[in-house]
Design an enzyme around this catalytic site. Structure first.
Site, PDB file in Angstrom:
ATOM      1  N   TYR A  71       1.077  -1.106   0.039  1.00 40.02           N
ATOM      2  CA  TYR A  71       0.207   0.039   0.274  1.00 40.02           C
ATOM      3  C   TYR A  71       0.663   1.320   0.142  1.00 40.02           C
ATOM      4  O   TYR A  71       1.810   1.928   1.175  1.00 40.02           O
ATOM      5  CB  TYR A  71      -0.382   0.318   1.034  1.00 40.02           C
ATOM      6  CG  TYR A  71      -2.324  -0.910   1.660  1.00 40.02           C
ATOM      7  CD1 TYR A  71      -2.102  -1.945  -0.063  1.00 40.02           C
ATOM      8  CD2 TYR A  71      -2.864  -1.236   1.968  1.00 40.02           C
ATOM      9  CE1 TYR A  71      -2.811  -3.113   0.163  1.00 40.02           C
ATOM     10  CE2 TYR A  71      -3.459  -1.876   2.706  1.00 40.02           C
ATOM     11  CZ  TYR A  71      -3.876  -3.370   0.924  1.00 40.02           C
ATOM     12  OH  TYR A  71      -5.072  -3.923   1.215  1.00 40.02           O
TER      13      TYR A  71
ATOM     14  N   HIS B  78      -0.246 -11.797   0.503  1.00 42.43           N
ATOM     15  CA  HIS B  78      -1.441 -11.018   0.145  1.00 42.43           C
ATOM     16  C   HIS B  78      -2.697 -11.527  -1.018  1.00 42.43           C
ATOM     17  O   HIS B  78      -3.027 -11.212  -1.165  1.00 42.43           O
ATOM     18  CB  HIS B  78      -0.996  -9.601   0.035  1.00 42.43           C
ATOM     19  CG  HIS B  78      -1.560  -8.125  -0.153  1.00 42.43           C
ATOM     20  ND1 HIS B  78      -0.786  -6.927   0.182  1.00 42.43           N
ATOM     21  CD2 HIS B  78      -2.664  -8.352  -0.859  1.00 42.43           C
ATOM     22  CE1 HIS B  78      -1.803  -6.131  -0.146  1.00 42.43           C
ATOM     23  NE2 HIS B  78      -3.159  -6.905  -0.736  1.00 42.43           N
TER      24      HIS B  78
HETATM   25  N1  NAP Z   1      -6.048  -8.584   0.297  1.00 41.06           N
HETATM   26  C1  NAP Z   1      -6.384  -7.421  -0.408  1.00 41.06           C
HETATM   27  O1  NAP Z   1      -6.151  -7.742  -1.793  1.00 41.06           O
HETATM   28  C2  NAP Z   1      -7.522  -6.460  -0.248  1.00 41.06           C
HETATM   29  C3  NAP Z   1      -8.331  -5.654  -1.794  1.00 41.06           C
HETATM   30  C4  NAP Z   1      -8.563  -4.982  -1.985  1.00 41.06           C
HETATM   31  C5  NAP Z   1      -8.450  -3.987   0.625  1.00 41.06           C
HETATM   32  N2  NAP Z   1      -7.882  -4.760   1.247  1.00 41.06           N
HETATM   33  C6  NAP Z   1      -8.546  -4.100   2.300  1.00 41.06           C
HETATM   34  O2  NAP Z   1      -9.366  -3.492   3.356  1.00 41.06           O
HETATM   35  C7  NAP Z   1      -9.787  -2.605   3.039  1.00 41.06           C
HETATM   36  C8  NAP Z   1     -11.821  -1.551   2.777  1.00 41.06           C
HETATM   37  O3  NAP Z   1     -11.515  -2.069   0.869  1.00 41.06           O
HETATM   38  P1  NAP Z   1     -11.609  -0.782   0.347  1.00 41.06           P
HETATM   39  O4  NAP Z   1     -10.632   0.078   0.827  1.00 41.06           O
HETATM   40  O5  NAP Z   1     -10.598  -1.163  -1.521  1.00 41.06           O
HETATM   41  O6  NAP Z   1     -12.980  -0.471   0.117  1.00 41.06           O
HETATM   42  P2  NAP Z   1     -14.314  -0.265   1.091  1.00 41.06           P
HETATM   43  O7  NAP Z   1     -13.278  -1.138   2.697  1.00 41.06           O
HETATM   44  O8  NAP Z   1     -15.374  -0.937   0.761  1.00 41.06           O
HETATM   45  O9  NAP Z   1     -14.744   1.402   0.926  1.00 41.06           O
HETATM   46  C9  NAP Z   1     -14.064   2.306   0.917  1.00 41.06           C
HETATM   47  C10 NAP Z   1     -14.441   3.818   0.503  1.00 41.06           C
HETATM   48  O10 NAP Z   1     -15.990   4.028   1.199  1.00 41.06           O
HETATM   49  C11 NAP Z   1     -15.654   5.079   1.748  1.00 41.06           C
HETATM   50  N3  NAP Z   1     -17.010   4.548   3.318  1.00 41.06           N
HETATM   51  C12 NAP Z   1     -16.254   4.304   4.144  1.00 41.06           C
HETATM   52  N4  NAP Z   1     -17.294   4.066   5.226  1.00 41.06           N
HETATM   53  C13 NAP Z   1     -18.316   4.738   4.705  1.00 41.06           C
HETATM   54  C14 NAP Z   1     -19.107   5.141   5.029  1.00 41.06           C
HETATM   55  N5  NAP Z   1     -19.940   4.983   6.364  1.00 41.06           N
HETATM   56  N6  NAP Z   1     -20.378   6.101   3.889  1.00 41.06           N
HETATM   57  C15 NAP Z   1     -20.143   5.798   2.381  1.00 41.06           C
HETATM   58  N7  NAP Z   1     -18.713   5.724   2.806  1.00 41.06           N
HETATM   59  C16 NAP Z   1     -17.653   5.304   3.097  1.00 41.06           C
HETATM   60  C17 NAP Z   1     -14.699   5.554   1.889  1.00 41.06           C
HETATM   61  O11 NAP Z   1     -14.825   6.898   1.556  1.00 41.06           O
HETATM   62  P3  NAP Z   1     -13.315   7.642   3.114  1.00 41.06           P
HETATM   63  O12 NAP Z   1     -12.244   7.479   2.967  1.00 41.06           O
HETATM   64  O13 NAP Z   1     -13.315   8.799   1.551  1.00 41.06           O
HETATM   65  O14 NAP Z   1     -14.287   7.980   4.018  1.00 41.06           O
HETATM   66  C18 NAP Z   1     -13.914   5.106   0.513  1.00 41.06           C
HETATM   67  O15 NAP Z   1     -14.511   5.243  -0.682  1.00 41.06           O
HETATM   68  C19 NAP Z   1      -8.948  -1.997   2.485  1.00 41.06           C
HETATM   69  O16 NAP Z   1      -8.595  -0.149   2.741  1.00 41.06           O
HETATM   70  C20 NAP Z   1      -7.473  -3.005   2.105  1.00 41.06           C
HETATM   71  O17 NAP Z   1      -7.692  -2.644   3.796  1.00 41.06           O
HETATM   72  C21 NAP Z   1      -7.501  -5.697   0.783  1.00 41.06           C
END
Ligand code: NAP
Length: 273
Positions: free
Chosen positions: A58, A117
């Site tokens: 990241y 990962h």
């Molecule tokens: N292992 C893997 O391959 C992998 C892949 C993808 C993700 N991940 C992990 O999983 C975590 C979460 O996934 P993600 O970040 O891709 O997507 P996510 O958590 O599904 O969505 C994040 C987005 O949603 C918004 N958001 C969060 N809470 C909200 C709410 N209550 N109301 C409205 N919008 C909201 C955030 O906006 P703001 O930031 O503006 O608040 C951001 O734009 C990642 O950060 C990472 O740590 C791992």
């Protein structure tokens, strides 16, 4: 905060943690949002989301640096820090070096959980698992797990273990992406492996969903809270939504402490099928 058992370790982890993808940049380092990201991680911890998910990939390591900066003022034992080794670093020596570098960026002496990962078919998983077990032996890592592994990859990794268990598979899981329900989730429930749902809000798509907004009204909850509550109501499942917006963080912390009715759980499940 509600807690769930991590695998079958008897260690309890928060049902909702915080993700850090896009904090400190995307695939490369970008420091323009550092202040907001650090503030968000601290706020998440204060709200009880003490499980923090990050990865060496990241922001080319900068997300880990931000986590390191944010957690300085907290008691380390109170936190559960998760990081991941990148798929190009899965040879034995690379895993050891990658973990040591993550610890340095995180300014901590141990990782609570270290994940592969992504699987890499070019590198024997036996070699990677041996290195991960070495990290546990050296007390640099408490628990090990995988991410984006299918059932046969989980079985192959499990066969290579000598002393430890795979306690987590971190996979995409949200109302719009439910393919793990076919085999990965049942496997994890059967073997008591925690499913850590990444992209639990479908990258922000679900909070705008009219159907979920409507269901939420009954409970005085937002669509995001309904989407997260639906996930963590499931056996073995915890979620790691990423948020920098403080209102989003408050909402996500409020996805626990209440329950969707059985009827609404089913109604939501069939609506998104
Ligand atoms: N292992 C893997 O391959 C992998 C892949 C993808 C993700 N991940 C992990 O999983 C975590 C979460 O996934 P993600 O970040 O891709 O997507 P996510 O958590 O599904 O969505 C994040 C987005 O949603 C918004 N958001 C969060 N809470 C909200 C709410 N209550 N109301 C409205 N919008 C909201 C955030 O906006 P703001 O930031 O503006 O608040 C951001 O734009 C990642 O950060 C990472 O740590 C791992």
């Amino acid at each position: 905060m509600d807690f769930k058992e991590l695998g079958r370790t008897s260690v309890k982890v928060p049902a909702i943690g915080i993700g850090t993808w896009e904090m400190g940049g995307g695939i490369s380092r970008d420091t323009t949002g550092d202040k907001e990201a650090i503030r968000a991680i601290r706020k998440a911890i204060e709200l009880g989301m003490t499980l923090i998910d990050t990865a060496e990939m990241y922001a080319a390591g900068h997300a880990e640096e931000l986590v390191g900066e944010a957690i300085k003022r907290f008691r380390r034992e109170q936190l559960f820090i998760v990081s991941k080794v990148a798929p190009h670093n899965l040879h034995y020596d690379d895993v050891i070096r990658a973990a040591e570098e993550s610890l340095e960026r995180l300014q901590t002496n141990w990782l609570d959980l270290y994940l592969i990962h992504h699987p890499n078919p070019e590198i024997p998983v036996k070699e990677t698992i041996a290195a991960m077990e070495k990290l546990v032996e050296r007390n640099l890592v408490r628990f090990i797990g995988v991410s984006n592994f299918d059932v046969s990859q989980m079985e192959a990794a499990t066969r290579c273990l000598s002393k430890n268990e795979i306690v987590v598979n971190q996979v995409e899981y949200n109302l719009l992406a439910r393919s793990i329900e076919r085999d990965v989730l049942p496997y994890c429930v059967r073997h008591r492996v925690t499913v850590m749902a990444h992209m639990p809000l479908a990258r922000g798509g679900l909070p705008r969903n009219k159907f979920l907004q409507e269901i939420g009204k009954k409970y005085e909850k937002t669509a995001a809270q309904v989407a997260l509550n639906w996930l963590i109501a499931k056996e073995q499942v915890i979620a790691i939504p990423k948020a920098v917006n403080l209102d989003h963080l408050e909402q996500n912390a409020g996805a626990v402490g209440w329950q969707l009715s059985k009827d609404d759980m089913e109604h939501i499940s069939s609506h998104f099928r």
